[in-house]
Design a protein around this motif. Sequence first.
Motif, mmCIF file in Angstrom:
data_model
loop_
_atom_site.group_PDB
_atom_site.id
_atom_site.type_symbol
_atom_site.label_atom_id
_atom_site.label_comp_id
_atom_site.label_asym_id
_atom_site.label_seq_id
_atom_site.Cartn_x
_atom_site.Cartn_y
_atom_site.Cartn_z
ATOM 1 N N VAL A 76 0.967 -1.218 -0.083
ATOM 2 C CA VAL A 76 -0.090 0.172 -0.063
ATOM 3 C C VAL A 76 0.908 1.220 0.100
ATOM 4 C CG1 VAL A 76 -1.987 -0.941 0.930
ATOM 5 C CG2 VAL A 76 -0.349 -0.352 2.646
ATOM 6 N N ASP A 77 2.188 1.277 0.461
ATOM 7 C CA ASP A 77 3.118 2.256 0.261
ATOM 8 C C ASP A 77 4.157 1.928 -0.436
ATOM 9 O OD1 ASP A 77 4.645 4.201 0.865
ATOM 10 O OD2 ASP A 77 4.715 4.321 2.976
ATOM 11 N N GLU A 78 4.694 2.433 -1.544
ATOM 12 C CA GLU A 78 5.695 1.738 -2.360
ATOM 13 C C GLU A 78 6.812 2.864 -2.189
ATOM 14 O OE1 GLU A 78 3.027 0.348 -5.721
ATOM 15 O OE2 GLU A 78 4.339 -0.903 -5.447
ATOM 16 N N THR A 79 6.982 3.418 -1.121
ATOM 17 C CA THR A 79 7.962 4.524 -0.988
ATOM 18 C C THR A 79 9.325 4.083 -0.485
ATOM 19 O OG1 THR A 79 6.822 5.290 0.775
ATOM 20 C CG2 THR A 79 6.724 6.607 -1.374
ATOM 21 N N GLU A 80 9.123 2.770 0.561
ATOM 22 C CA GLU A 80 10.347 2.558 1.233
ATOM 23 C C GLU A 80 11.136 1.495 0.319
ATOM 24 O OE1 GLU A 80 13.007 2.319 3.276
ATOM 25 O OE2 GLU A 80 11.419 3.593 4.541
ATOM 26 N N VAL A 81 12.385 1.550 0.285
ATOM 27 C CA VAL A 81 13.246 0.745 -0.389
ATOM 28 C C VAL A 81 14.369 -0.051 0.311
ATOM 29 C CG1 VAL A 81 12.809 1.981 -2.755
ATOM 30 C CG2 VAL A 81 14.823 2.505 -1.332
ATOM 31 N N HIS A 82 14.351 0.349 1.797
ATOM 32 C CA HIS A 82 15.448 -0.117 2.569
ATOM 33 C C HIS A 82 15.231 -1.563 3.455
ATOM 34 C CE1 HIS A 82 18.960 1.167 5.491
ATOM 35 N NE2 HIS A 82 19.193 0.115 4.831
ATOM 36 N N ALA A 83 16.060 -2.322 3.042
ATOM 37 C CA ALA A 83 15.798 -3.662 3.960
ATOM 38 C C ALA A 83 16.779 -3.624 4.952
ATOM 39 C CB ALA A 83 15.894 -5.002 3.108
ATOM 40 N N ARG A 84 16.695 -3.351 6.041
ATOM 41 C CA ARG A 84 17.662 -3.034 6.943
ATOM 42 C C ARG A 84 18.428 -4.210 7.493
ATOM 43 N NH1 ARG A 84 15.988 -1.292 11.586
ATOM 44 N NH2 ARG A 84 13.876 -2.028 11.372
ATOM 45 N N TYR A 85 19.667 -4.018 8.055
ATOM 46 C CA TYR A 85 20.492 -4.957 8.596
ATOM 47 C C TYR A 85 19.965 -5.863 9.796
ATOM 48 C CZ TYR A 85 24.713 -7.293 10.410
ATOM 49 O OH TYR A 85 25.647 -8.001 11.162
ATOM 50 N N ASP A 86 19.276 -5.178 10.627
ATOM 51 C CA ASP A 86 18.587 -5.773 11.705
ATOM 52 C C ASP A 86 17.722 -6.855 11.528
ATOM 53 O OD1 ASP A 86 16.723 -4.083 11.632
ATOM 54 O OD2 ASP A 86 16.619 -3.505 13.647
ATOM 55 N N ILE A 87 16.985 -6.839 10.381
ATOM 56 C CA ILE A 87 16.273 -7.897 9.868
ATOM 57 C C ILE A 87 17.247 -8.690 9.084
ATOM 58 C CG2 ILE A 87 14.256 -8.756 8.223
ATOM 59 C CD1 ILE A 87 12.812 -6.349 9.456
ATOM 60 N N VAL A 88 17.546 -8.286 7.973
ATOM 61 C CA VAL A 88 18.857 -9.285 7.240
ATOM 62 C C VAL A 88 19.497 -10.037 7.899
ATOM 63 C CG1 VAL A 88 20.236 -9.263 5.191
ATOM 64 C CG2 VAL A 88 18.444 -7.344 5.272
ATOM 65 N N ARG A 89 20.104 -9.796 9.086
ATOM 66 C CA ARG A 89 21.086 -10.494 9.787
ATOM 67 C C ARG A 89 20.429 -11.578 10.457
ATOM 68 N NH1 ARG A 89 21.488 -9.600 15.218
ATOM 69 N NH2 ARG A 89 20.159 -7.650 15.791
#
Length: 448
Positions: A76-89
């Motif tokens: 519903v909101d397509e502006t965010e493009v950042h997958a942050r380290y604290d989830i990726v790790r």
Amino acid sequence: MDVFVIEGGRKLSGSLRVNGSKNAALPLLAATLLTDQPVTLRDVPELSDIRNMLRLLGELGVEVERDGTSVKLQAVDETEVHARYDIVRTMRASICVLGPVLARRGSARVSMPGGCAIGQRPVDLHLRGLEALGATIELDGGDIIARVPKSGRLIGDTVFLGGPFGSTVLGTANVMSAATLAQGTTVIECAACEPEIVDLADMLNAMGAKISGAGSPRVTIEGVESLGGVDHTIIPDRIEAGTYMCAAAATGSTIELTNCPLDAMMSAVDRLEAVGVHIDPTDHPRGVTPDQPLRRTCTISAPDQLRPVQITTQPHPGFPTDLQAQFMAMMCLASGNSVITEKIFPERFLHVAELVRMGAQVHRHGTTAVISGVNGLTGAPVMASDLRASACLVIAGMAAQGTTIVNRVYHIDRGYEKLEERLSSIGASITRMTEDQLSEQGLASTGG
Ligand code: UD1
């Protein structure tokens, strides 16, 4: 941290339904980022890796509504493009969002996944594939930053995705997903042939993509302007099914599996039959083609004595590295020397030392392990190091005499839904405890 306390030496009997596949679900969930239309996924397993992926999608503007094993998702909101380290790790498979976010939103910033217990796990092929579609890639502060060309869309091209260990499963998923929205036609050569890639292509095609050849080493994707919503049921988990088959074999038991993706498990079935295990589909007589080859009902019966075998892990349709550890637990009890060669993740042998603590005789030489069968294993406190190694230790504990304590079962919760409850429902004795409960019972969680 939770532990499993396993009282070994019990036979299994009864029936288990194989759950939806974790490894199919993760790229399918990420692919919902390719559309702003509603997507429903069914048979989504209840696992910590899935929860992490849903959390990541939430951060990327996707509304998530979960109802049992069905999940409704809509970006519903397509502006965010950042997958942050604290989830990726917490989950390497977060890299799956890179292709979809880039293709749909024009840029993506995804924290570079680190190594893990089964070795160094580069993503160079993912990046090479996206670069071939015209993306510019740079690294900044540990993040991969990818951007589409000035035209605003990726551009189809021929991409070779072979690396030193064959193709890459999630790399193929990333490039194939991104290419659905590219301008022109993309050909992926040396694509991963895993059934999870076929499932992803099936869902993307139902959303309006034009993908052909998925399941073969050459996949062709004709780009389209946009994708729509879909209602898709995930394929059953071949690794979960294989784990239950090994558990039956190691404990000398007969069990039934339903919703079993036998057609995607031929290499595992071949090795189990070489060990002496009988796998009998009971839903159709032999010689009759089943209408749902990935959803079979079958009986798994262990022989009186397991025979030794040789196994080499390979990309699909070869023997899956994700079943190597579970097969090793079973082969510890075979009547002779078995040999396992690991050709996908050369360091994936952390379970060896733990099996040896239980009386197994396993000798590792580089990427090969020689397993000399013993008459029995004995329960011991052991340490789980990764998801499949943990499943191996649970199987060994069920086959052993006495009590086994498997530490760090959070690894198991990443990929097996309620494993202790499901195995206990067919006769195993596995109790989940906190470390405090364990010491109240006077049991030690570690050996040393
Ligand atoms: C997926 C599975 C994982 C399984 C693995 C191999 C998911 C969520 N995970 O992981 O359970 O064990 O496939 O079947 O589906 N490689 C490179 N460069 C890359 C990418 C990979 O050299 O850019 C190498 C890896 O180090 C490895 C081999 O290629 O040696 C295969 O890895 P890959 O297929 O990418 O594994 P994943 O997709 O991460």
